[in-house]
Design a protein around this motif. Structure first.
Motif, PDB file in Angstrom:
ATOM      1  N   LEU A 320       0.820  -1.212   0.000  1.00  0.00           N
ATOM      2  CA  LEU A 320       0.000   0.000   0.000  1.00  0.00           C
ATOM      3  C   LEU A 320       0.857   1.267   0.000  1.00  0.00           C
ATOM      4  N   GLU A 321       1.914   1.264   0.790  1.00  0.00           N
ATOM      5  CA  GLU A 321       2.764   2.461   0.843  1.00  0.00           C
ATOM      6  C   GLU A 321       3.589   2.606  -0.439  1.00  0.00           C
ATOM      7  N   ALA A 322       3.999   1.483  -1.026  1.00  0.00           N
ATOM      8  CA  ALA A 322       4.753   1.540  -2.288  1.00  0.00           C
ATOM      9  C   ALA A 322       3.882   2.033  -3.441  1.00  0.00           C
ATOM     10  N   MET A 323       2.550   1.891  -3.318  1.00  0.00           N
ATOM     11  CA  MET A 323       1.643   2.368  -4.362  1.00  0.00           C
ATOM     12  C   MET A 323       1.661   3.882  -4.498  1.00  0.00           C
ATOM     13  N   ARG A 324       2.176   4.573  -3.490  1.00  0.00           N
ATOM     14  CA  ARG A 324       2.194   6.043  -3.545  1.00  0.00           C
ATOM     15  C   ARG A 324       3.041   6.558  -4.702  1.00  0.00           C
ATOM     16  N   GLU A 325       4.124   5.836  -5.022  1.00  0.00           N
ATOM     17  CA  GLU A 325       5.005   6.289  -6.120  1.00  0.00           C
ATOM     18  C   GLU A 325       4.301   6.250  -7.481  1.00  0.00           C
ATOM     19  N   PRO A 326       3.738   5.103  -7.915  1.00  0.00           N
ATOM     20  CA  PRO A 326       3.054   5.114  -9.218  1.00  0.00           C
ATOM     21  C   PRO A 326       1.832   6.027  -9.256  1.00  0.00           C
ATOM     22  N   LEU A 327       1.115   6.177  -8.131  1.00  0.00           N
ATOM     23  CA  LEU A 327      -0.047   7.061  -8.122  1.00  0.00           C
ATOM     24  C   LEU A 327       0.358   8.519  -8.269  1.00  0.00           C
ATOM     25  N   GLN A 328       1.525   8.876  -7.774  1.00  0.00           N
ATOM     26  CA  GLN A 328       1.999  10.258  -7.849  1.00  0.00           C
ATOM     27  C   GLN A 328       2.791  10.538  -9.124  1.00  0.00           C
ATOM     28  N   ASP A 329       3.771   9.675  -9.432  1.00  0.00           N
ATOM     29  CA  ASP A 329       4.714   9.955 -10.518  1.00  0.00           C
ATOM     30  C   ASP A 329       4.413   9.212 -11.813  1.00  0.00           C
ATOM     31  N   LYS A 330       3.451   8.274 -11.795  1.00  0.00           N
ATOM     32  CA  LYS A 330       3.088   7.465 -12.972  1.00  0.00           C
ATOM     33  C   LYS A 330       4.268   6.610 -13.442  1.00  0.00           C
ATOM     34  N   LYS A 331       5.181   6.298 -12.519  1.00  0.00           N
ATOM     35  CA  LYS A 331       6.346   5.468 -12.840  1.00  0.00           C
ATOM     36  C   LYS A 331       6.656   4.561 -11.660  1.00  0.00           C
ATOM     37  N   VAL A 332       7.364   3.470 -11.955  1.00  0.00           N
ATOM     38  CA  VAL A 332       7.843   2.571 -10.902  1.00  0.00           C
ATOM     39  C   VAL A 332       9.330   2.324 -11.126  1.00  0.00           C
ATOM     40  N   HIS A 333      10.095   2.410 -10.053  1.00  0.00           N
ATOM     41  CA  HIS A 333      11.535   2.128 -10.109  1.00  0.00           C
ATOM     42  C   HIS A 333      11.793   0.795  -9.413  1.00  0.00           C
ATOM     43  N   ILE A 334      12.558  -0.072 -10.072  1.00  0.00           N
ATOM     44  CA  ILE A 334      12.971  -1.335  -9.461  1.00  0.00           C
ATOM     45  C   ILE A 334      14.488  -1.314  -9.363  1.00  0.00           C
ATOM     46  N   ALA A 335      15.007  -1.431  -8.160  1.00  0.00           N
ATOM     47  CA  ALA A 335      16.458  -1.418  -7.944  1.00  0.00           C
ATOM     48  C   ALA A 335      16.891  -2.764  -7.389  1.00  0.00           C
ATOM     49  N   ARG A 336      17.749  -3.442  -8.138  1.00  0.00           N
ATOM     50  CA  ARG A 336      18.342  -4.698  -7.703  1.00  0.00           C
ATOM     51  C   ARG A 336      19.857  -4.601  -7.901  1.00  0.00           C
ATOM     52  N   VAL A 337      20.585  -5.562  -7.334  1.00  0.00           N
ATOM     53  CA  VAL A 337      22.045  -5.548  -7.478  1.00  0.00           C
ATOM     54  C   VAL A 337      22.437  -5.606  -8.949  1.00  0.00           C
ATOM     55  N   ASN A 338      21.741  -6.451  -9.715  1.00  0.00           N
ATOM     56  CA  ASN A 338      22.107  -6.657 -11.120  1.00  0.00           C
ATOM     57  C   ASN A 338      21.258  -5.853 -12.096  1.00  0.00           C
ATOM     58  N   ALA A 339      20.270  -5.143 -11.629  1.00  0.00           N
ATOM     59  CA  ALA A 339      19.406  -4.411 -12.559  1.00  0.00           C
ATOM     60  C   ALA A 339      18.709  -3.254 -11.871  1.00  0.00           C
ATOM     61  N   LYS A 340      18.654  -2.140 -12.553  1.00  0.00           N
ATOM     62  CA  LYS A 340      17.901  -0.979 -12.105  1.00  0.00           C
ATOM     63  C   LYS A 340      17.076  -0.499 -13.288  1.00  0.00           C
ATOM     64  N   ILE A 341      15.761  -0.622 -13.175  1.00  0.00           N
ATOM     65  CA  ILE A 341      14.920  -0.236 -14.303  1.00  0.00           C
ATOM     66  C   ILE A 341      13.787   0.676 -13.831  1.00  0.00           C
ATOM     67  N   GLU A 342      13.257   1.406 -14.799  1.00  0.00           N
ATOM     68  CA  GLU A 342      12.116   2.289 -14.565  1.00  0.00           C
ATOM     69  C   GLU A 342      11.097   2.015 -15.655  1.00  0.00           C
ATOM     70  N   TYR A 343       9.826   1.877 -15.284  1.00  0.00           N
ATOM     71  CA  TYR A 343       8.825   1.660 -16.315  1.00  0.00           C
ATOM     72  C   TYR A 343       7.583   2.498 -16.038  1.00  0.00           C
ATOM     73  N   ALA A 344       6.841   2.786 -17.115  1.00  0.00           N
ATOM     74  CA  ALA A 344       5.648   3.626 -17.012  1.00  0.00           C
ATOM     75  C   ALA A 344       4.549   2.893 -16.250  1.00  0.00           C
ATOM     76  N   ALA A 345       3.810   3.636 -15.417  1.00  0.00           N
ATOM     77  CA  ALA A 345       2.689   3.068 -14.659  1.00  0.00           C
ATOM     78  C   ALA A 345       1.571   4.094 -14.625  1.00  0.00           C
ATOM     79  N   ASP A 346       1.099   4.472 -15.801  1.00  0.00           N
ATOM     80  CA  ASP A 346       0.037   5.476 -15.919  1.00  0.00           C
ATOM     81  C   ASP A 346      -1.301   4.763 -15.743  1.00  0.00           C
ATOM     82  N   ILE A 347      -1.666   4.511 -14.494  1.00  0.00           N
ATOM     83  CA  ILE A 347      -2.825   3.669 -14.205  1.00  0.00           C
ATOM     84  C   ILE A 347      -3.984   4.485 -13.643  1.00  0.00           C
TER      85      ILE A 347
END
Length: 502
Positions: A320-347
């Protein structure tokens, strides 16, 4: 030295990879260098078999193929065709600028499709990096949806070799035409379907909730319903997808891209997606994740459509708290040791909940079994910063035998379409529910009387800056439904009626 262009996915975006080959004196061998994954290393055996089956004789030289730039990890079986062509044409010098080659090889030389082709080529096109490409003929059924790229379809390796020898790279595939209803606003085509699998006429009563649902659809506003079990919350949510605004070609292709990345086969219909994860879903399945390579989740699959959380208090606090990012910025960031990606979340986020753990708090016929502490704990599962990002709140009434079927999905969809046209005719790139701060000031203009009412509400209810923006956006959508140029008194009063009460 000959070169061909291919690509690999880094997250959800394509990176151009230059495939180059050299033939040098030494012990005969075949090696691929440049951070190639195991499926590319295995390609050597497929390439050898495909070439030998087509009567190619390997030269007594050391063959080295480099995938450049060497610091990007490459994966995918679509590199097969470019590797085979460079080996087969070792005696013919060529260098075709801007020619991309994609395709997996069968052992007999057949050129096969790959699930990564569509996301790769669409991403390259969006970045303006691709104009023409040699692709498998069996992939044309979905690749032809991507306009602006000249596709040269081949069925076999020998056919592709003949093309490169001749140097003729004319497109042999026509662009796809969508089988859907369409209209244009300011020259841009928008597609839609008039298929109502479930009709709002089936939802008896709940006039306020159905009105709010239509407004949510017209502006793609985040929407929250609270009510007793069986009052129609899920029924309304499931019918929302049929009355959503029309879809542009860019949005349609982006939806298909995410479906391919999830392993699905898109149908390319002009229908916005709806995803409804269970409350037991993990954070990784909703937002994406993975240790080796980050993958998309439910939020990405709901891009340009609806993400529905039923029984929302039962979702984990982290989700629920992580949902604040896509609801506000329309994007989601995923940070892992081997990968850091950003994708659109215009929901468009839709949520439903009972008023208390037993569900009977608002009931006139059943008594609530919950204590005040249990009710408070249940309602406090949702934080104020999270709820502040939702535009429309509705408390639904109990179902009565006298409730009537007052509105159909078709009528609601027609109203949504008219509101959509007004928004686009104003020059809005985004719909009302997704407007940024500067766009709210530009498009959400209040009449003098409406402005005074809002100022009074700000003082009386102590509205936050985000709440004021939400009320203005909802008021703008109501004004569009009514056909008003400015947000009038009636529009702002209705918008205020949908604000959160507690």
């Amino acid at each position: 030295m000959n070169r061909l262009a291919c690509a690999t996915l880094e997250g959800v975006d394509a990176k151009v990879i230059e495939v180059e080959a050299t033939f040098t004196k030494g012990l005969p061998g075949f090696s691929v260098v440049g951070l190639a994954s195991s499926d590319i290393q295995e390609a050597k055996e497929r390439v050898k078999s495909a070439l030998l089956t087509n009567e190619f004789v390997f030269p007594p030289l050391k063959i080295t193929i480099n995938l450049s730039p060497s610091d990007i990890k490459k994966n995918g079986t679509h590199f097969d065709l470019s590797l085979a062509l460079l080996v087969a044409l070792n005696k013919k010098a060529f260098e075709e600028e801007g020619l991309f080659v994609f395709g997996e090889l069968g052992l007999d030389g057949r050129v096969k499709s790959s699930s990564l082709l569509f996301p790769l080529i669409l991403s390259l096109k969006e970045q303006g990096l691709i104009e023409r490409a040699i692709v498998p003929k069996e992939a044309i059924t979905y690749l032809s949806h991507i306009s602006g790229v000249d596709f040269i379809a081949v069925e076999t390796l020998s056919e592709a070799i003949a093309l490169l020898k001749k140097g003729e790279f004319k497109a042999n595939i026509e662009q796809f035409s969508y089988d859907a209803k369409m209209f244009r606003v300011e020259g841009t085509p928008y597609y839609f379907e008039e298929k109502y699998e479930s009709d709002f006429a089936d939802v008896k009563g709940q006039m306020i909730a159905k009105r709010a649902a239509m407004l949510a659809a017209a502006g793609m506003h985040n929407f929250f319903m609270e009510g007793n079990p069986g009052c129609g919350k899920s029924m309304i949510a499931k019918r929302l997808k049929d009355i959503l605004p029309p879809i542009s070609e860019t949005e349609l292709l982006s939806i298909a891209k995410h479906q391919f990345l999830d392993g699905q086969t898109p149908d390319f219909k002009a229908i916005r997606p709806m995803r409804s994860p269970h409350h037991t879903a993990t954070s990784a399945s909703i937002f994406g994740g993975g240790s080796g390579q980050a993958k998309i989740g439910e939020v990405a699959l709901a891009n340009y459509g609806i993400l529905f959380f039923d029984e929302i208090p039962h979702f984990s606090k982290n989700v629920l708290e992580a949902m604040r990012e896509p609801l506000q910025d329309k994007k989601v960031h995923i940070a892992r040791v081997n990968a850091k990606i950003e994708y659109a979340a215009d929901i468009m986020f839709v949520a439903a909940q009972n008023p208390c753990p037993c569900g009977n708090l608002l009931s006139k016929s059943k008594s609530c079994r919950c204590s005040e502490v249990e009710i408070k704990r249940y309602q406090n599962r949702l934080s104020d910063p999270f709820l502040d990002r939702i535009d429309l709140f509705v408390v639904m009434q109990e179902v009565s035998s006298s409730d009537s079927r007052d509105v159909t999905s078709k009528a609601m969809h027609e109203a949504v379409m008219e509101a959509f046209k007004r928004q686009k005719a104003r020059g809005q790139e985004r719909l009302n529910g997704k407007l940024a701060e500067d766009e709210i000031e530009r498009y959400c203009i209040l009449s003098e009387e409406a402005g005074k009412i809002l100022e009074g509400a700000i003082v009386k209810f102590g509205l936050s800056h985000r709440s004021i923006a939400s009320i203005k956006k909802v008021g703008r959508t109501i004004a569009d439904i009514h056909g008003n140029e400015k947000i009038e008194k009636k529009d702002i009063l209705e918008a205020l009626s949908y604000r959160r009460r507690r």
